[in-house]
Design an enzyme around this catalytic site. Sequence first.
Site, PDB file in Angstrom:
ATOM      1  N   GLU A 263       0.822  -1.217   0.000  1.00 48.85           N
ATOM      2  CA  GLU A 263       0.000   0.000   0.000  1.00 48.85           C
ATOM      3  C   GLU A 263       0.853   1.263   0.000  1.00 48.85           C
ATOM      4  O   GLU A 263       0.848   2.025   0.969  1.00 48.85           O
ATOM      5  CB  GLU A 263      -0.853   0.054   1.273  1.00 48.85           C
ATOM      6  N   ARG A 303       3.717  19.765   7.072  1.00 52.14           N
ATOM      7  CA  ARG A 303       4.710  18.781   7.543  1.00 52.14           C
ATOM      8  C   ARG A 303       5.864  19.405   8.344  1.00 52.14           C
ATOM      9  O   ARG A 303       6.217  18.888   9.398  1.00 52.14           O
ATOM     10  CB  ARG A 303       5.245  17.965   6.365  1.00 52.14           C
ATOM     11  N   CYS A 333      -0.581  33.349  10.878  1.00 47.61           N
ATOM     12  CA  CYS A 333      -0.260  33.979  12.169  1.00 47.61           C
ATOM     13  C   CYS A 333       0.021  32.934  13.243  1.00 47.61           C
ATOM     14  O   CYS A 333      -0.751  32.766  14.193  1.00 47.61           O
ATOM     15  CB  CYS A 333      -1.406  34.883  12.600  1.00 47.61           C
TER      16      CYS A 333
HETATM   17  N1  LLP Z   1      -1.224   1.909   4.738  1.00 43.06           N
HETATM   18  C1  LLP Z   1      -1.613   2.330   5.953  1.00 43.06           C
HETATM   19  C2  LLP Z   1      -2.452   1.480   6.771  1.00 43.06           C
HETATM   20  C3  LLP Z   1      -1.187   3.582   6.439  1.00 43.06           C
HETATM   21  O1  LLP Z   1      -1.554   3.986   7.638  1.00 43.06           O
HETATM   22  C4  LLP Z   1      -0.371   4.402   5.607  1.00 43.06           C
HETATM   23  C5  LLP Z   1       0.074   5.721   6.069  1.00 43.06           C
HETATM   24  C6  LLP Z   1      -0.005   3.926   4.337  1.00 43.06           C
HETATM   25  C7  LLP Z   1      -0.453   2.666   3.940  1.00 43.06           C
HETATM   26  C8  LLP Z   1       0.803   4.707   3.378  1.00 43.06           C
HETATM   27  O2  LLP Z   1       2.061   5.038   3.849  1.00 43.06           O
HETATM   28  P1  LLP Z   1       3.130   5.694   2.846  1.00 43.06           P
HETATM   29  O3  LLP Z   1       3.442   4.670   1.801  1.00 43.06           O
HETATM   30  O4  LLP Z   1       2.506   6.914   2.272  1.00 43.06           O
HETATM   31  O5  LLP Z   1       4.294   6.026   3.700  1.00 43.06           O
HETATM   32  N2  LLP Z   1       1.343  12.537   7.291  1.00 43.06           N
HETATM   33  C9  LLP Z   1       2.572  11.781   7.419  1.00 43.06           C
HETATM   34  C10 LLP Z   1       2.423  10.361   6.934  1.00 43.06           C
HETATM   35  C11 LLP Z   1       1.349   9.588   7.667  1.00 43.06           C
HETATM   36  C12 LLP Z   1       1.112   8.230   7.065  1.00 43.06           C
HETATM   37  C13 LLP Z   1      -0.045   7.550   7.677  1.00 43.06           C
HETATM   38  N3  LLP Z   1      -0.296   6.236   7.170  1.00 43.06           N
HETATM   39  C14 LLP Z   1       3.667  12.538   6.658  1.00 43.06           C
HETATM   40  O6  LLP Z   1       3.392  13.589   6.102  1.00 43.06           O
HETATM   41  O7  LLP Z   1       4.815  12.099   6.645  1.00 43.06           O
END
Ligand code: LLP
Length: 406
Positions: A263, A303, A333
């Site tokens: 995923e 971020r 702000c």
């Molecule tokens: N699958 C599940 C169950 C997840 O919780 C997530 C991400 C992904 C897949 C995808 O992860 P990726 O391949 O995108 O790393 N807002 C944070 C990232 C939070 C990710 C949450 N879950 C940031 O900006 O770094």
Amino acid sequence: MDNQNLINMARKYGTPLFTYDYETILARIEELKTQIGQYENCEFLYAAKANHNPHIVKIMVENGFGVDAVSINEAKVGLLVGCPLEKVMYTENNISDAEMDEAHELGILVNFNSIKRLHKFGQKYPGSKICVRFNPNVGAASHSTNITGGPNSKFGIAYQYVEDVKKIAEQYDLKIVGIHQHIGSGWLTLEEPQLALDVILDIARQIPGLEFVDFGGGFGVPYKPEQSRLDLQTLGAKFKEKMDAFNLEYYGNTEQKIKLRFEPGRYAICEAGKLITEVTNTKTTPEGKTYVGTNTGMNHLIRPALYGSYHGITNLSNPEGPLKTYDIVGNICESADYFAKDRELPETTPGDLLSINNAGAYGTAMSSLYHLRSIPTEVLIYKDGTDKLIKPAQSFEEIVSVYNYK
Ligand code: LLP
């Protein structure tokens, strides 16, 4: 995409502006498929949380990805852009009864995060297919805030409770078709993901009749200049080795191959995206710090403020100027409203256009209307320099219309 191309886009659409480079998206999809997907029965579900723009999700679907959703709306976007139902999965986290019912009505496979929710689902919908998210007791991520596995995790059902899960499934005649884990987001290491796969395969050995094992996402991309790329080729080869050994044990032959799902969100879209902004002001304090103020902020890319994340920044207008040290900040702000601290950048003056890089994932997806400023326009740019508007910024009228104020 060269600087001039981005400057042209900024002139055409105004700033702040999210741009996405189509070729980069395709290249990242291909890398995942060929390098991580060395095992013969892999399936990729795009984690729409990284960027839920339907045009972006559609590119993933067109290239064979399914959709990993964390809300009913994300699942609906997947269906809207033509993702087959069986390739949409809803990873629940503290969902309500209403959301559980809606997922069932839509016919989407739900990936369960808790024993209690599993009971509720079983009572209401006995005989259904389910996926179960386990906590493999391994965690890894770019920031501690992004770890989603390990002791005391909010996520998944502890791997120690496999037997309880099997009992519940039996009680309600639920068919466990898949098991899932996700250890965290943004890791660039090779060790933890292999360990996590070992744990989830250990759990799989205890559950007969599975159709798939879901490794989750989390594949990191380099944000800082000194970081090297994740070695997808090596990791994919290790995964294949582990899967081949698992199949032999699970099926007792070499012909049957369980499906291995991934995923990825960030890896597919992060590096394609840039947030283009105009410098509106500069200001030097008596102590000697120079702020570069921009016409965007933490409302559009949270971020750095939220995680202290590093984003590369390019001065598109003056790329060759003498290097100076700046704090690059936004127009919100809040003191947390910054993009970079003590960053060297070619001399920057009001009117310059900056590109905040690696903004394709968790950029616009986490943006808000704070200060009642519009979420930026988004545009997809093709190899030949042509472009497609994939989301206009909302006008004042569109923003206030939801309040139904007359
Ligand atoms: N699958 C599940 C169950 C997840 O919780 C997530 C991400 C992904 C897949 C995808 O992860 P990726 O391949 O995108 O790393 N807002 C944070 C990232 C939070 C990710 C949450 N879950 C940031 O900006 O770094």
